[in-house]
Design an enzyme around this catalytic site. Structure first.
Site, PDB file in Angstrom:
ATOM      1  N   THR A 219       0.804  -1.224   0.000  1.00  0.00           N
ATOM      2  CA  THR A 219       0.000   0.000   0.000  1.00  0.00           C
ATOM      3  C   THR A 219       0.838   1.276   0.000  1.00  0.00           C
ATOM      4  OG1 THR A 219      -1.403   1.332   1.468  1.00  0.00           O
ATOM      5  CG2 THR A 219      -0.153  -0.408   2.518  1.00  0.00           C
TER       6      THR A 219
ATOM      7  N   GLU B 121       0.293   3.559   1.895  1.00  0.00           N
ATOM      8  CA  GLU B 121       0.452   3.947   3.302  1.00  0.00           C
ATOM      9  C   GLU B 121       1.880   3.682   3.782  1.00  0.00           C
ATOM     10  OE1 GLU B 121      -1.615   5.183   6.113  1.00  0.00           O
ATOM     11  OE2 GLU B 121      -2.428   6.114   4.323  1.00  0.00           O
TER      12      GLU B 121
ATOM     13  N   TYR C 184      -1.399   0.241  10.960  1.00  0.00           N
ATOM     14  CA  TYR C 184      -1.701  -0.416   9.679  1.00  0.00           C
ATOM     15  C   TYR C 184      -0.491  -0.334   8.747  1.00  0.00           C
ATOM     16  CZ  TYR C 184      -3.589  -0.852   4.918  1.00  0.00           C
ATOM     17  OH  TYR C 184      -3.789  -1.208   3.601  1.00  0.00           O
TER      18      TYR C 184
ATOM     19  N   LYS D  38       1.828  -3.419   7.407  1.00  0.00           N
ATOM     20  CA  LYS D  38       1.989  -3.669   5.969  1.00  0.00           C
ATOM     21  C   LYS D  38       3.465  -3.570   5.552  1.00  0.00           C
ATOM     22  CE  LYS D  38      -2.186  -4.308   4.035  1.00  0.00           C
ATOM     23  NZ  LYS D  38      -2.535  -5.330   3.058  1.00  0.00           N
TER      24      LYS D  38
HETATM   25  P1  NAP Z   1     -11.620  -4.409   2.203  1.00  0.00           P
HETATM   26  O1  NAP Z   1     -12.766  -4.068   1.323  1.00  0.00           O
HETATM   27  O2  NAP Z   1     -11.569  -3.860   3.581  1.00  0.00           O
HETATM   28  O3  NAP Z   1     -11.532  -6.010   2.268  1.00  0.00           O
HETATM   29  C1  NAP Z   1     -10.704  -6.654   3.200  1.00  0.00           C
HETATM   30  C2  NAP Z   1     -10.952  -8.143   3.098  1.00  0.00           C
HETATM   31  O4  NAP Z   1     -10.124  -8.837   4.054  1.00  0.00           O
HETATM   32  C3  NAP Z   1     -12.400  -8.569   3.423  1.00  0.00           C
HETATM   33  O5  NAP Z   1     -12.742  -9.619   2.562  1.00  0.00           O
HETATM   34  C4  NAP Z   1     -12.278  -9.070   4.851  1.00  0.00           C
HETATM   35  O6  NAP Z   1     -13.275 -10.001   5.210  1.00  0.00           O
HETATM   36  C5  NAP Z   1     -10.931  -9.752   4.773  1.00  0.00           C
HETATM   37  N1  NAP Z   1     -10.311 -10.004   6.084  1.00  0.00           N
HETATM   38  C6  NAP Z   1     -10.106  -9.122   7.084  1.00  0.00           C
HETATM   39  N2  NAP Z   1      -9.499  -9.713   8.112  1.00  0.00           N
HETATM   40  C7  NAP Z   1      -9.310 -11.020   7.767  1.00  0.00           C
HETATM   41  C8  NAP Z   1      -8.746 -12.140   8.403  1.00  0.00           C
HETATM   42  N3  NAP Z   1      -8.263 -12.078   9.640  1.00  0.00           N
HETATM   43  N4  NAP Z   1      -8.704 -13.326   7.736  1.00  0.00           N
HETATM   44  C9  NAP Z   1      -9.229 -13.428   6.490  1.00  0.00           C
HETATM   45  N5  NAP Z   1      -9.801 -12.387   5.841  1.00  0.00           N
HETATM   46  C10 NAP Z   1      -9.837 -11.197   6.477  1.00  0.00           C
HETATM   47  O7  NAP Z   1     -10.227  -3.985   1.499  1.00  0.00           O
HETATM   48  P2  NAP Z   1      -9.934  -3.618  -0.030  1.00  0.00           P
HETATM   49  O8  NAP Z   1     -10.150  -2.160  -0.205  1.00  0.00           O
HETATM   50  O9  NAP Z   1     -10.606  -4.590  -0.924  1.00  0.00           O
HETATM   51  O10 NAP Z   1      -8.353  -3.839  -0.071  1.00  0.00           O
HETATM   52  C11 NAP Z   1      -7.803  -5.124  -0.375  1.00  0.00           C
HETATM   53  C12 NAP Z   1      -6.374  -5.178   0.128  1.00  0.00           C
HETATM   54  O11 NAP Z   1      -5.595  -4.164  -0.486  1.00  0.00           O
HETATM   55  C13 NAP Z   1      -6.214  -4.956   1.629  1.00  0.00           C
HETATM   56  O12 NAP Z   1      -5.134  -5.768   2.056  1.00  0.00           O
HETATM   57  C14 NAP Z   1      -5.835  -3.494   1.751  1.00  0.00           C
HETATM   58  O13 NAP Z   1      -5.101  -3.286   2.943  1.00  0.00           O
HETATM   59  C15 NAP Z   1      -5.006  -3.326   0.500  1.00  0.00           C
HETATM   60  N6  NAP Z   1      -4.999  -1.990  -0.095  1.00  0.00           N
HETATM   61  C16 NAP Z   1      -6.164  -1.380  -0.400  1.00  0.00           C
HETATM   62  C17 NAP Z   1      -6.138  -0.140  -1.030  1.00  0.00           C
HETATM   63  C18 NAP Z   1      -7.419   0.584  -1.391  1.00  0.00           C
HETATM   64  O14 NAP Z   1      -7.335   1.788  -1.673  1.00  0.00           O
HETATM   65  N7  NAP Z   1      -8.542  -0.096  -1.450  1.00  0.00           N
HETATM   66  C19 NAP Z   1      -4.895   0.454  -1.382  1.00  0.00           C
HETATM   67  C20 NAP Z   1      -3.741  -0.230  -1.073  1.00  0.00           C
HETATM   68  C21 NAP Z   1      -3.783  -1.461  -0.454  1.00  0.00           C
HETATM   69  P3  NAP Z   1     -14.745  -9.516   5.733  1.00  0.00           P
HETATM   70  O15 NAP Z   1     -15.524  -9.181   4.475  1.00  0.00           O
HETATM   71  O16 NAP Z   1     -15.235 -10.701   6.440  1.00  0.00           O
HETATM   72  O17 NAP Z   1     -14.513  -8.314   6.589  1.00  0.00           O
HETATM   73  N1  GDD Z   2     -12.203   7.302   6.791  1.00  0.00           N
HETATM   74  C1  GDD Z   2     -12.322   8.637   6.895  1.00  0.00           C
HETATM   75  N2  GDD Z   2     -13.473   9.145   7.419  1.00  0.00           N
HETATM   76  N3  GDD Z   2     -11.312   9.418   6.467  1.00  0.00           N
HETATM   77  C2  GDD Z   2     -11.470  10.760   6.538  1.00  0.00           C
HETATM   78  C3  GDD Z   2     -12.629  11.336   7.056  1.00  0.00           C
HETATM   79  C4  GDD Z   2     -13.671  10.490   7.531  1.00  0.00           C
HETATM   80  O1  GDD Z   2     -14.717  10.934   8.002  1.00  0.00           O
HETATM   81  N4  GDD Z   2     -12.507  12.686   6.980  1.00  0.00           N
HETATM   82  C5  GDD Z   2     -11.324  12.924   6.432  1.00  0.00           C
HETATM   83  N5  GDD Z   2     -10.677  11.774   6.181  1.00  0.00           N
HETATM   84  C6  GDD Z   2      -9.327  11.652   5.606  1.00  0.00           C
HETATM   85  C7  GDD Z   2      -8.380  10.745   6.395  1.00  0.00           C
HETATM   86  O2  GDD Z   2      -7.825  11.447   7.503  1.00  0.00           O
HETATM   87  C8  GDD Z   2      -7.357  10.412   5.309  1.00  0.00           C
HETATM   88  O3  GDD Z   2      -6.394  11.413   5.231  1.00  0.00           O
HETATM   89  C9  GDD Z   2      -8.181  10.437   4.013  1.00  0.00           C
HETATM   90  O4  GDD Z   2      -9.427  11.036   4.339  1.00  0.00           O
HETATM   91  C10 GDD Z   2      -8.451   9.054   3.405  1.00  0.00           C
HETATM   92  O5  GDD Z   2      -8.972   8.211   4.421  1.00  0.00           O
HETATM   93  P1  GDD Z   2      -9.582   6.777   4.068  1.00  0.00           P
HETATM   94  O6  GDD Z   2     -10.605   6.895   3.005  1.00  0.00           O
HETATM   95  O7  GDD Z   2      -9.984   6.137   5.352  1.00  0.00           O
HETATM   96  O8  GDD Z   2      -8.360   5.999   3.390  1.00  0.00           O
HETATM   97  P2  GDD Z   2      -6.815   5.886   3.788  1.00  0.00           P
HETATM   98  O9  GDD Z   2      -6.059   6.677   2.762  1.00  0.00           O
HETATM   99  O10 GDD Z   2      -6.567   6.188   5.194  1.00  0.00           O
HETATM  100  O11 GDD Z   2      -6.544   4.322   3.569  1.00  0.00           O
HETATM  101  C11 GDD Z   2      -7.002   3.662   2.389  1.00  0.00           C
HETATM  102  O12 GDD Z   2      -6.021   3.748   1.381  1.00  0.00           O
HETATM  103  C12 GDD Z   2      -4.791   3.064   1.687  1.00  0.00           C
HETATM  104  C13 GDD Z   2      -3.849   3.282   0.488  1.00  0.00           C
HETATM  105  O13 GDD Z   2      -3.218   4.518   0.598  1.00  0.00           O
HETATM  106  C14 GDD Z   2      -7.322   2.211   2.769  1.00  0.00           C
HETATM  107  O14 GDD Z   2      -7.953   1.581   1.684  1.00  0.00           O
HETATM  108  C15 GDD Z   2      -6.058   1.432   3.106  1.00  0.00           C
HETATM  109  O15 GDD Z   2      -6.377   0.050   3.270  1.00  0.00           O
HETATM  110  C16 GDD Z   2      -5.068   1.598   1.928  1.00  0.00           C
HETATM  111  O16 GDD Z   2      -3.875   0.911   2.200  1.00  0.00           O
END
Ligand code: NAP
Ligand code: GDD
Length: 374
Positions: A131, A133, A155, A159
């Protein structure tokens, strides 16, 4: 027929990746967690297809904290490709659950890699959901595969362990393991507590009079937001590249949470005027463009009864508030990725730009709120 195993199959990315791999002719195995209520909503359309469930797509109970379960699944399935998407993926929540987050996001990756060695799967390819992050307090703008890491949350730190254990097992044991360092990617299937989905869902509800305001945290954080299905296609390209390497996937553009909020409401015909500062800042309605609002009402005939709620949106009404509870203890202020390596070697490039992303998310939420009441 190639076999893929996906952890986190019930999540946003897991569901899109399943569709992509099925389309490419894979047999897809997904690991789901036991839950007290249904957690397969994002897969329902595949789940209910008799040609797919238990023919091309198989679901298995499992958890990244259960080592023996992972061993058994690998022995049974013998996958060609593993996509490790499972994670406690919420940055803010990781401050409340640091130990669990480390167990799943950090050690969970190690458990999997060790299970591969234990079972002796010599040819398997492993994708790790790394990520942006990792870059946290950024050391370089934009961030690329060579930018030093500085994570800013439990987190991000968990990671970071996942990232390095992939590199180490690749070098030590010759496992084909790759990190996809993905910047934020969103979609109508995004979890509802992430900021983009929280905003689009709330805006749709506010427009039809089902909600009065949305409370947000830091409006000035900047993120590089792309469209999730394109990033899931990128995951497949990473694993199908000639060698195991790490890749950044990003759009190369960055926007603030404030811009995302403004654009979301603008899609509904509502202009926002910001007044006050810090936690006293509020977003007021500056104006409503009735032509846009009317188009949206026509967007779904069933929504006619909501017309009057649109009309009740008066200039001056507060629709966005700040709640400091949403601030992060240590914030990641700016993320902007450099996807040049992926563009060159994988021929991967984002297609959906920021305005299109906002539009498709708000349209989807408006549709949901109008047809199902959400
Ligand atoms: P998400 O919607 O939060 O999905 C997370 C998945 O992990 C869900 O299926 C959840 O199951 C499962 N899970 C959580 N804890 C688990 C455990 N202990 N054992 C087995 N499964 C578990 O996340 P996403 O946005 O699809 O992201 C997918 C991956 O990419 C994550 O690893 C995230 O950290 C990473 N990532 C995401 C982003 C982004 O912007 N979306 C960017 C960079 C990296 P449940 O449905 O049961 O909760
Ligand atoms: N969640 C959330 N809720 N974030 C907020 C809010 C709120 O009400 N208001 C402002 N923010 C700001 C957070 O402080 C952060 O700076 C930004 O919005 C994005 O927050 P999120 O949408 O929660 O995502 P993230 O960037 O912290 O994390 C996501 O992206 C990562 C990749 O950079 C997640 O998907 C992570 O799993 C992923 O790794």
């Amino acid at each position: 027929m190639k076999k893929a195993l996906i952890t986190g199959v019930t999540g946003q990315d897991g569901s899109y990746l399943t569709e992509i791999l099925l389309q490419k002719g894979y047999e897809v195995h997904g690991i789901i967690r036991r839950s007290s209520s249904f957690n397969t909503g994002r897969l329902d359309h595949l789940y209910s297809d008799k040609e797919i469930l238990n023919k091309k797509m198989f679901l298995h109970y499992g958890d990244l904290v259960d080592t023996s379960n992972l061993n058994r699944l690998l022995e049974k399935i013998e996958p060609d490709e593993i996509y490790n998407l499972a994670a406690q993926s919420h940055v803010k929540v990781s401050f409340e659950l640091p130990d669990y987050t480390a167990q799943v996001d950090g050690l969970g990756t190690l458990r999997f890699l060790d299970a591969i060695r234990e079972v002796g799967l010599k040819k398997v390819k492993f994708y790790q959901a790394s990520t942006s992050e990792l870059f946290g307090k950024v050391q370089e703008i934009p961030q690329s595969e060579t930018t030093p890491f500085y994570p800013r949350s439990p987190y991000g730190v968990a990671k970071l362990y996942g990232y390095w254990i992939i590199v180490n097992y690749r070098e030590a044991y010759g496992i084909f393991a790759s990190n996809g360092i993905l910047f934020n990617h969103e979609s109508p299937r995004r979890g509802e507590t992430f900021v983009t989905k929280k905003i689009t869902r709330a805006a749709a509800s506010i427009a039809v009079g089902k909600q009065k305001t949305v409370s947000l945290g830091n409006l000035d954080a900047k993120r590089d937001w792309g469209y999730a299905p394109e990033y899931c296609e990128g995951m497949w390209r990473i694993l199908n590249y000639e060698k195991a390497e790490d890749f950044v996937l990003a759009t190369g553009k960055t926007h603030t949470v404030r811009e995302f909020t403004e654009l979301t409401f603008r899609e509904l015909g509502i202009e926002i005027d910001w007044k006050g500062s810090k936690e006293n800042e509020k977003g007021h309605i500056k104006s409503v463009d009735w032509d846009i609002a009317k188009t949206l009402i026509d967007f779904d005939k069933k929504s006619a009864s909501y017309k009057f709620n649109f009309i009740n949106l008066k200039p001056g009404t507060v629709i966005v508030e700040i709640d400091p509870n949403y601030y992060r203890l240590t914030e990641v202020d700016l993320l902007i990725g450099n996807p040049a390596k992926a563009e060159k070697l994988l021929k991967w490039k984002t297609k959906t730009d920021f305005p299109e992303l906002v539009k498709l998310m708000i349209r989807s939420d408006l549709d949901k709120v109008l047809t199902r009441g959400y």
